[in-house]
Write an enzyme that holds these catalytic residues in place. Structure first.
Site, PDB file in Angstrom:
ATOM      1  N   SER A 147     -24.078 -15.603  -5.746  1.00  0.00           N
ATOM      2  CA  SER A 147     -23.884 -17.100  -5.204  1.00  0.00           C
ATOM      3  C   SER A 147     -25.249 -18.020  -4.726  1.00  0.00           C
ATOM      4  CB  SER A 147     -23.009 -16.892  -3.841  1.00  0.00           C
ATOM      5  OG  SER A 147     -22.860 -18.331  -3.263  1.00  0.00           O
TER       6      SER A 147
ATOM      7  N   TYR B  94     -20.828 -13.825   4.353  1.00  0.00           N
ATOM      8  CA  TYR B  94     -20.896 -14.102   2.997  1.00  0.00           C
ATOM      9  C   TYR B  94     -22.485 -14.553   2.693  1.00  0.00           C
ATOM     10  CZ  TYR B  94     -19.435 -16.491  -1.504  1.00  0.00           C
ATOM     11  OH  TYR B  94     -19.427 -16.742  -2.511  1.00  0.00           O
TER      12      TYR B  94
HETATM   13  N1  LIG Z   1     -15.961 -20.242  -5.879  1.00  0.00           N
HETATM   14  C1  LIG Z   1     -16.877 -20.429  -5.486  1.00  0.00           C
HETATM   15  O1  LIG Z   1     -17.228 -21.697  -4.955  1.00  0.00           O
HETATM   16  C2  LIG Z   1     -17.979 -19.725  -5.690  1.00  0.00           C
HETATM   17  C3  LIG Z   1     -19.335 -19.806  -5.346  1.00  0.00           C
HETATM   18  C4  LIG Z   1     -20.375 -18.855  -5.599  1.00  0.00           C
HETATM   19  C5  LIG Z   1     -19.974 -17.582  -5.884  1.00  0.00           C
HETATM   20  N2  LIG Z   1     -18.683 -17.317  -5.943  1.00  0.00           N
HETATM   21  C6  LIG Z   1     -18.465 -15.767  -6.233  1.00  0.00           C
HETATM   22  O2  LIG Z   1     -17.641 -15.775  -7.464  1.00  0.00           O
HETATM   23  C7  LIG Z   1     -16.992 -14.573  -7.627  1.00  0.00           C
HETATM   24  C8  LIG Z   1     -15.636 -14.825  -8.102  1.00  0.00           C
HETATM   25  O3  LIG Z   1     -14.955 -15.589  -7.152  1.00  0.00           O
HETATM   26  P1  LIG Z   1     -14.049 -16.896  -7.527  1.00  0.00           P
HETATM   27  O4  LIG Z   1     -14.450 -17.993  -6.807  1.00  0.00           O
HETATM   28  O5  LIG Z   1     -13.549 -16.736  -8.924  1.00  0.00           O
HETATM   29  O6  LIG Z   1     -12.681 -16.526  -6.666  1.00  0.00           O
HETATM   30  P2  LIG Z   1     -11.071 -15.893  -6.780  1.00  0.00           P
HETATM   31  O7  LIG Z   1     -10.539 -15.475  -5.470  1.00  0.00           O
HETATM   32  O8  LIG Z   1     -10.482 -16.744  -7.760  1.00  0.00           O
HETATM   33  O9  LIG Z   1     -11.392 -14.636  -7.411  1.00  0.00           O
HETATM   34  C9  LIG Z   1     -11.801 -13.353  -7.217  1.00  0.00           C
HETATM   35  C10 LIG Z   1     -11.207 -12.314  -7.565  1.00  0.00           C
HETATM   36  O10 LIG Z   1     -11.680 -10.949  -7.029  1.00  0.00           O
HETATM   37  C11 LIG Z   1     -10.522  -9.967  -6.811  1.00  0.00           C
HETATM   38  N3  LIG Z   1     -10.808  -9.251  -5.811  1.00  0.00           N
HETATM   39  C12 LIG Z   1     -11.153  -9.403  -4.548  1.00  0.00           C
HETATM   40  N4  LIG Z   1     -11.420  -8.288  -3.967  1.00  0.00           N
HETATM   41  C13 LIG Z   1     -11.265  -7.269  -4.945  1.00  0.00           C
HETATM   42  C14 LIG Z   1     -11.650  -5.726  -4.882  1.00  0.00           C
HETATM   43  N5  LIG Z   1     -11.923  -5.186  -3.782  1.00  0.00           N
HETATM   44  N6  LIG Z   1     -11.719  -5.237  -6.064  1.00  0.00           N
HETATM   45  C15 LIG Z   1     -11.100  -5.906  -7.167  1.00  0.00           C
HETATM   46  N7  LIG Z   1     -11.072  -7.239  -7.167  1.00  0.00           N
HETATM   47  C16 LIG Z   1     -11.254  -7.790  -6.233  1.00  0.00           C
HETATM   48  C17 LIG Z   1      -9.382 -11.058  -6.321  1.00  0.00           C
HETATM   49  O11 LIG Z   1      -8.226 -10.423  -6.329  1.00  0.00           O
HETATM   50  C18 LIG Z   1      -9.552 -12.089  -7.403  1.00  0.00           C
HETATM   51  O12 LIG Z   1      -8.739 -12.069  -8.420  1.00  0.00           O
HETATM   52  C19 LIG Z   1     -17.076 -14.095  -6.022  1.00  0.00           C
HETATM   53  O13 LIG Z   1     -17.928 -13.023  -6.077  1.00  0.00           O
HETATM   54  C20 LIG Z   1     -17.349 -15.339  -5.365  1.00  0.00           C
HETATM   55  O14 LIG Z   1     -18.063 -14.711  -4.164  1.00  0.00           O
HETATM   56  C21 LIG Z   1     -17.861 -18.244  -6.020  1.00  0.00           C
END
Ligand SMILES: NC(=O)c1ccc[n+]([C@@H]2O[C@H](COP(=O)([O-])OP(=O)(O)OC[C@H]3O[C@@H](n4cnc5c(N)ncnc54)[C@H](O)[C@@H]3O)[C@@H](O)[C@H]2O)c1
Length: 275
Positions: free
Chosen positions: A141, A154
């Site tokens: 991130s 985080y």
């Molecule tokens: N959305 C944002 O603004 C943002 C910004 C920077 C980084 N990220 C990172 O992007 C990645 C994806 O997040 P997203 O925003 O698509 O969120 P999201 O919640 O839509 O998707 C995350 C997915 O991970 C799955 N998950 C959670 N814990 C798990 C586990 N222990 N084993 C397997 N699957 C698991 C959830 O069920 C979900 O389907 C994350 O690592 C998040 O930290 C997101």
């Protein structure tokens, strides 16, 4: 790396960035896309959507914080499609709060946001090094390069994820392992929908811009992020910044840490956060 005809695994593939990555990998000719998630129904839906487009997919229910699940995921992938060419270690969670967050929650976020990448690398490295090629993309991130206001767990775990990705690239980059680290700011997914604030990881420059929702750098869609990732993987670039402004913020942080910290405190005060 050419994605065409390679086997790809995406963790967190049921939703958000992971789901978009699965669909993008299939449309770029991946031989098979393995959709891994704790959310069995969501993973099955992503796999079904890929198959509906005529491509090959497999849904695997897996908790990436459990090493046995990670090993089983890779074994099932190899049985179904052959050796893993690209592994997107993307699943992640957010926990709001500071050092008062209970140990159980710190352990949980550490296991998912950091240790899951360790388990993936541990399971993948022998095969990838033997084959002399393989690609690991770790989703960290912008919080892993800067900070996450309002969430110590985080910020800390995403910094650790960036550190691991860099270490793997340095240690194995000359032996055929490709590593990228994805560091977005805000992306419109369930993760930020369930967090206490819509837009995170804002740099001090934006302190004057009002509410957290007024992100100058914009809230991207997961499809936009996936497209940026695909291009970066094709070009084998380590740092993937869907919001390119983050490179400047990181330089400013490194160039004058005191100023950066003061600016972040001002921003936090303006947003009415902790402290
Ligand atoms: N959305 C944002 O603004 C943002 C910004 C920077 C980084 N990220 C990172 O992007 C990645 C994806 O997040 P997203 O925003 O698509 O969120 P999201 O919640 O839509 O998707 C995350 C997915 O991970 C799955 N998950 C959670 N814990 C798990 C586990 N222990 N084993 C397997 N699957 C698991 C959830 O069920 C979900 O389907 C994350 O690592 C998040 O930290 C997101």
């Amino acid at each position: 790396m050419d994605i065409n005809q390679r086997v790809a695994v995406v963790t967190g593939g049921a939703s958000g960035i992971g789901r978009s990555l699965c669909l993008a990998l299939a449309s770029h000719g991946a031989r098979g896309v393995v959709v891994a998630d704790v959310d069995a129904g969501g993973a099955a839906q992503t796999a079904a959507d890929i198959e509906a487009g005529g491509d090959r997919a497999l849904a695997v229910t897996a908790d990436m914080s459990r090493e046995d699940d990670v090993k089983a995921l890779i074994a099932r992938t190899e049985e179904a499609f052959g050796p893993v060419g690209l592994f997107f270690s993307n699943a992640g969670i957010i926990v709001d709060g500071g050092v008062e967050v209970p140990d159980e929650a710190w352990s949980r976020i550490w296991a998912i946001n950091v240790q899951a990448h360790v388990y993936a690398a541990r399971a993948l490295l022998p095969g990838m090094l033997a084959r002399g090629e393989g690609y690991l993309v770790i989703t960290a991130s912008a919080a892993g390069l800067l900070t996450e206001l309002g969430s110590a767990p985080y910020s800390v775990t995403k910094h650790a994820a960036v550190g691991l990705a860099e270490w793997l690239s340095i240690t194995y980059g000359d032996q055929g392992l490709r590593v990228s680290c994805l560091c977005p700011q805000a992306v419109r997914t369930n993760l930020i929908a369930t967090s206490h604030r819509e837009v995170t990881e804002m740099p001090p420059e934006r302190a004057s811009l009002g509410t957290p929702q007024a992100s100058v750098d914009g809230v991207l869609t997961p499809d936009q992020v996936a497209q940026t990732v695909i291009t970066a993987v094709q070009e084998e670039r380590f740092l993937i910044l869907p919001h390119p402004e983050v490179a400047t913020y990181e330089q400013r942080r490194a160039g004058d840490r005191e100023r950066w910290l003061r600016g972040m405190r001002r921003l936090q005060a303006r947003l009415g956060g902790q402290g």
